[in-house]
Design an enzyme around this catalytic site. Structure first.
Site: not given
Ligand code: ARG
Length: 338
Positions: A168, A295, A289, A302
């Site tokens: 979970h 970042k 970025s 992705e």
């Protein structure tokens, strides 16, 4: 066989099937019909299949052996021209099969037309696609293999590293990082088996099926099978020209593989987030970025996760294309390639 290329009367723009046609094809229809923009990637496989077919025709005396030899030489030349970009098919060629035949006839003359004896584009494309997929599936399997080795190397290198196992998405029990990596090894091993299994079922030689009911020419299918290295012959001509199960099975195996890669990618992204902070990726595989210098994005992972969507989509697209088709060949099947 068309009208033999006698200049006048080459209706339908001189197409191989233009014999009884009086008007040229409407350019819009021609564009819609054309698959040459993408099936040119089958050129090498088309030539390979054609050479095996031509040799067999020559050996059987179905066409003069000298023509068979000229055809083979011509086809090798066409293959070189395609590879080096010297031969540029046009939309009027319709598809890779007609483009190659057109160029062959330009190179060696009317003998080139004999190549299509006892054959239809319907069994030709079934053959080519199987040849193409055999190669592509092998390349993909080699890459999956390399990825499994990579996971195992990482597992060995970090043999004593502990991490939480989750249920979970909540920390459940401690586990070895290596155990987690090997879980992906198991998934990928099943993917390999699925791809291999699909390739095994696809391993059939379709030529001889003709347009749909075979041919009256005394072809030697067994010789062509052997020359092309297929395990078996297709048994039913209607099925052989209408079947795309072998592509669907490949796509299904590819979809499951992409699902696994997407899960792995998702975990790498989570782990490298500040919240988890389990791993850090080097500059070489991350992007930054301009506005948020803190970042470090894992774009590659992705995109792996993102590209799974289009692979799933291809499977559903072809299933949907197939589901309403009566036997045997329908042009809808051309949608199998992109
Ligand atoms: N380009 C066609 C395809 O990919 C080849 C077969 C065409 N056959 C035909 N009868 N029009 O399906």
């Amino acid at each position: 066989m068309g009208n033999g290329g006698d200049g006048r009367g080459r209706a339908a723009g001189g197409k191989a099937w233009g014999g009884r046609f009086r008007e040229p094809t409407d350019p819009a229809v021609e564009r819609l019909n054309a698959s040459i923009g993408f099936d040119i990637r089958l050129a090498r496989h088309d030539v390979e299949g054609s050479i095996a077919h031509a040799r067999m025709l020559g050996r059987r005396g179905i066409i003069p052996p000298a023509d068979a030899r000229a055809i083979e030489r011509g086809l090798r030349q066409v293959a070189r021209e395609v590879e080096t970009g010297r031969f540029q098919p046009t939309v009027g060629d319709e598809d890779v099969h007609m483009a190659i035949e057109r160029r062959l006839v330009e190179l060696i003359g009317p003998a080139g037309k004999r190549l299509h004896t006892g054959r239809s584009r319907n069994d030709q494309v079934a053959l080519d696609t199987r040849l193409y997929l055999r190669e592509a599936s092998g390349e993909i399997r080699a890459q999956v293999h390399a990825l499994i080795r990579c996971l195992l190397t990482a597992a060995e290198r970090h043999a004593s590293v502990l991490m939480p196992a989750y249920t979970h998405l909540q920390p459940a029990q401690p586990v070895l990082f290596a155990h987690h990596l090997c879980a992906y090894g198991e998934m990928l091993a099943r993917d390999l088996a699925r791809l291999r299994d699909a390739a095994g079922r696809a391993d059939e030689m379709a030529l001889g099926s003709g347009a749909c009911t075979g041919t009256t020419f005394p072809l030697d299918r067994e010789a062509v099978r052997r020359a092309l290295g297929f395990a078996r012959l297709t048994r039913n001509s209607l099925d052989a020209v209408a079947d795309r199960d072998f592509i669907l099975e490949f796509e299904a195996a590819a979809a499951i593989l992409m699902m696994h890669l997407s899960r792995l990618a998702e975990e790498l992204i989570l782990w490298s987030s500040r919240e988890f902070g389990f791993v850090e990726f080097s500059d070489a595989v991350t992007t930054g970025s301009s506005m948020m210098p803190q970042k470090r994005n894992l774009d590659g992972a992705e995109l792996v996760r993102g590209k799974a969507g289009r692979v799933f989509g291809r499977l559903l697209a072809l299933l949907t294309t197939m589901k309403g088709l009566p036997l045997a060949y329908n042009k809808d099947l051309q949608e199998d390639k992109e």
